[in-house]
Design an enzyme around this catalytic site. Structure first.
Site, PDB file in Angstrom:
ATOM      1  N   ASP A  80       0.844  -1.192   0.000  1.00  0.00           N
ATOM      2  CA  ASP A  80       0.000   0.000   0.000  1.00  0.00           C
ATOM      3  C   ASP A  80       0.881   1.243   0.000  1.00  0.00           C
ATOM      4  OD1 ASP A  80      -2.238   1.599   0.020  1.00  0.00           O
ATOM      5  OD2 ASP A  80      -2.791   1.219   2.099  1.00  0.00           O
ATOM      6  N   LYS A  81       0.234   2.358  -0.275  1.00  0.00           N
ATOM      7  CA  LYS A  81       0.888   3.668  -0.241  1.00  0.00           C
ATOM      8  C   LYS A  81       0.138   4.530   0.759  1.00  0.00           C
ATOM      9  CE  LYS A  81      -0.465   7.291  -1.674  1.00  0.00           C
ATOM     10  NZ  LYS A  81      -1.058   8.510  -2.243  1.00  0.00           N
ATOM     11  N   HIS A  82       0.864   5.346   1.508  1.00  0.00           N
ATOM     12  CA  HIS A  82       0.183   6.305   2.387  1.00  0.00           C
ATOM     13  C   HIS A  82       0.783   7.679   2.137  1.00  0.00           C
ATOM     14  CE1 HIS A  82      -1.746   8.001   5.930  1.00  0.00           C
ATOM     15  NE2 HIS A  82      -0.596   8.624   6.158  1.00  0.00           N
ATOM     16  N   SER A  83      -0.082   8.671   2.036  1.00  0.00           N
ATOM     17  CA  SER A  83       0.411  10.037   1.878  1.00  0.00           C
ATOM     18  C   SER A  83       0.059  10.829   3.128  1.00  0.00           C
ATOM     19  CB  SER A  83      -0.244  10.678   0.655  1.00  0.00           C
ATOM     20  OG  SER A  83      -0.118  12.083   0.727  1.00  0.00           O
ATOM     21  N   THR A 120      -8.755  10.250  -0.327  1.00  0.00           N
ATOM     22  CA  THR A 120      -9.046   9.316  -1.429  1.00  0.00           C
ATOM     23  C   THR A 120     -10.514   8.867  -1.440  1.00  0.00           C
ATOM     24  OG1 THR A 120      -6.769   8.599  -1.419  1.00  0.00           O
ATOM     25  CG2 THR A 120      -8.316   7.103  -2.457  1.00  0.00           C
ATOM     26  N   ARG A 168      -6.519  14.508  20.329  1.00  0.00           N
ATOM     27  CA  ARG A 168      -5.318  15.291  19.962  1.00  0.00           C
ATOM     28  C   ARG A 168      -5.727  16.535  19.186  1.00  0.00           C
ATOM     29  NH1 ARG A 168      -2.187  11.550  16.409  1.00  0.00           N
ATOM     30  NH2 ARG A 168      -0.763  13.283  16.119  1.00  0.00           N
ATOM     31  N   SER A 183      -0.026   6.885  15.226  1.00  0.00           N
ATOM     32  CA  SER A 183      -1.346   7.018  14.612  1.00  0.00           C
ATOM     33  C   SER A 183      -1.351   6.449  13.187  1.00  0.00           C
ATOM     34  CB  SER A 183      -1.730   8.506  14.602  1.00  0.00           C
ATOM     35  OG  SER A 183      -2.844   8.737  13.792  1.00  0.00           O
ATOM     36  N   LYS A 187      -2.553   2.115  11.872  1.00  0.00           N
ATOM     37  CA  LYS A 187      -3.586   1.840  10.863  1.00  0.00           C
ATOM     38  C   LYS A 187      -2.988   1.088   9.677  1.00  0.00           C
ATOM     39  CE  LYS A 187      -4.571   6.225  11.118  1.00  0.00           C
ATOM     40  NZ  LYS A 187      -5.004   7.598  11.140  1.00  0.00           N
ATOM     41  N   LYS A 188      -1.812   1.507   9.233  1.00  0.00           N
ATOM     42  CA  LYS A 188      -1.217   0.871   8.048  1.00  0.00           C
ATOM     43  C   LYS A 188      -0.760  -0.555   8.350  1.00  0.00           C
ATOM     44  CE  LYS A 188      -2.332   3.433   5.278  1.00  0.00           C
ATOM     45  NZ  LYS A 188      -3.013   3.078   4.014  1.00  0.00           N
TER      46      LYS A 188
HETATM   47  N1  URA Z   1      -2.579  11.527   9.938  1.00  0.00           N
HETATM   48  C1  URA Z   1      -2.889  10.543  10.832  1.00  0.00           C
HETATM   49  O1  URA Z   1      -3.513   9.538  10.473  1.00  0.00           O
HETATM   50  N2  URA Z   1      -2.491  10.718  12.094  1.00  0.00           N
HETATM   51  C2  URA Z   1      -1.800  11.778  12.532  1.00  0.00           C
HETATM   52  O2  URA Z   1      -1.470  11.851  13.689  1.00  0.00           O
HETATM   53  C3  URA Z   1      -1.488  12.792  11.594  1.00  0.00           C
HETATM   54  C4  URA Z   1      -1.891  12.633  10.291  1.00  0.00           C
END
Ligand code: URA
Length: 439
Positions: A80-83, A120, A168, A183, A187-188
């Site tokens: 996967d890619k995360h931006s 997305t 936060r 964070s 998730k990833k």
């Molecule tokens: N995106 C996230 O998912 N978590 C953060 O803390 C900052 C950006």
């Protein structure tokens, strides 16, 4: 240990054990920690700092607060890619079909727009009928059928992050790298990946504006991915101007389909260049190609021979989207919108584009959310017709806004005009799109 004792320990600058961090995350999930206690500990973490061990333990605990997907029954490598988020940042829609066409499975879990940055899921929902709310079973079936699926985060994935992120956001404790790393990576890492490529943005439209901060974040994310057994790289890329030509949900899908059809115009070229680079990085880490040159060639071939476009069409069909937009992407563009040109107020050179202001304007005209439950207008958007360093004459079109009403356009025109700084001398060099690779 009671919650008060854990808070006091961090308040006094001591290191928390794995057990104490687990107790914090358990307390969030079972509701035994009150919001004010969670917030107090987050603030203590923010001000006192977290060690690498604490950061890893927090990531692990948040990751295991929910379901960890297992795609081991899919033979292909999973990537996967995360931006970190930007304006006009639409590469996911190109990367997923491109690497799927090259034999990599992509279980892509994405988010919605956050602040001035697009998401997305919102872009995908600009495709009539497209369903991003998939069960794990449907998600798996679609990946097996067409090589990739794109869905929203279910309540089962890293649920602790949802609570922590909201607190936060409300307590000014977002901009701290160990909390950001825990964070994002919780998730990833829950996606059951072998490979992860991160696109860490830098510049006026980025979450981290300064290059050195973006670099620190990229390094911390890569280190965490690797220490959890996922081959991870980060590309630090430019967000000092919108990426590509189009900004806004339907407009961005339009740009991606044009690119996937091999129709890349000059202003959209950066979208393709960055998509190609991120895809090639995935292909090397996934073991599909031995080096980056060969991987770039393979990905370019998947664009040129139409296989990436066919994967995209198959995915749209699998996720109940209207496949007519693949043959005729103009269907995505709403002709009833009001077009307003943003024009140069003086002659000279575009020295800067305040990309945050562009992103905020899109939110203001309805293309993003002011509040989490706001409805968005997928059709509104902006086409950016100029780049930093470009020579312009007074009255030249810098970009075009597409709004639902004249009032909407009037409310952002002066901010959009001011977002394009023009100087008489060309003092800037062209911003480098890909600034550094962290591996
Ligand atoms: N995106 C996230 O998912 N978590 C953060 O803390 C900052 C950006």
């Amino acid at each position: 240990m009671r919650s008060q004792e854990i808070i006091a320990k961090k308040r006094d600058g001591e290191e928390l054990s794995a057990g104490e961090i687990n107790s914090f995350i358990d307390g969030i999930c079972d509701g035994t920690w009150a919001d004010y206690q969670i917030s107090a500990l987050l603030m203590a973490m923010f001000t006192r700092g977290l060690s690498i061990d604490e950061q890893d333990n927090l990531t692990r605990s948040m990751l295991h607060s929910g379901e960890v997907l297992d795609f081991s029954d899919i033979d292909a490598p999973k990537a996967d890619k995360h931006s970190t988020g930007g304006v006009g940042d639409k590469t996911s829609l190109i990367i997923a079909p491109l690497v799927a066409a090259c034999g990599v499975a992509v279980p892509m879990i994405s988010g919605r727009g956050l602040g001035h940055t697009g998401g997305t899921l919102d872009k995908l929902e600009a495709i009539p009928g497209y369903n991003v709310n998939l069960s794990t079973g449907e998600f798996r079936k679609i990946i097996k059928k067409c090589g990739f699926a794109m869905a929203g985060q279910t309540a089962e994935i890293a649920p602790a992050d949802k609570k922590i992120y909201a607190l936060r956001d409300a307590t000014a404790t977002v901009p701290y790298i160990p909390l950001i790393v825990a964070s994002i990576m919780s998730k990833k890492l829950a996606e059951g990946l072998d490979v992860l490529v991160l696109d860490v943005k830098t510049g006026s439209g980025a979450f981290m504006r300064e290059f050195e901060d973006s670099k620190k974040l990229a390094e911390a994310l890569v280190k965490t991915g690797m220490s959890f057994g996922v081959r991870t790289e980060a590309v630090i890329s430019d967000m000092s101007q919108p990426l590509g030509r189009f900004v806004g949900n339907a407009h961005e899908v339009y740009e991606c389909i044009k690119i996937l059809k091999g129709e890349v115009d000059t202003l959209s070229q950066p979208t393709w260049v960055l998509s190609l680079e991120l895809s090639a990085r995935i292909l090397v880490m996934a073991g599909v190609e031995p080096d980056i040159e060969a991987a770039r060639e393979l990905a370019q071939a998947a664009l040129d021979n139409g296989s990436a476009f066919e994967k995209f069409r198959m995915n749209v069909e699998c996720q109940n989207g209207d496949t007519q937009i693949c043959d005729n992407p103009e269907r995505l563009l709403d002709n009833s919108l009001i077009e307003t040109k943003i024009v140069a107020m003086q002659s000279g050179f575009v020295s800067e584009i305040d990309t945050l202001a562009v992103g905020n304007a899109i939110v203001a005209i309805g293309g993003g959310r002011q509040k989490a439950d706001d409805k968005i207008d997928h059709a509104v958007g902006f086409t950016c017709e100029t780049n930093v360093t470009q020579k312009v004459n007074v009255g030249d079109t810098l970009g075009v806004l597409f709004c639902r009403s004249k009032e909407q356009a009037d409310s952002v025109v002066s901010e959009m005009t001011a977002a394009f700084k023009i100087s008489s001398e060309n003092t800037q060099s062209t911003p480098q799109l890909i600034k550094e690779i962290i591996s």
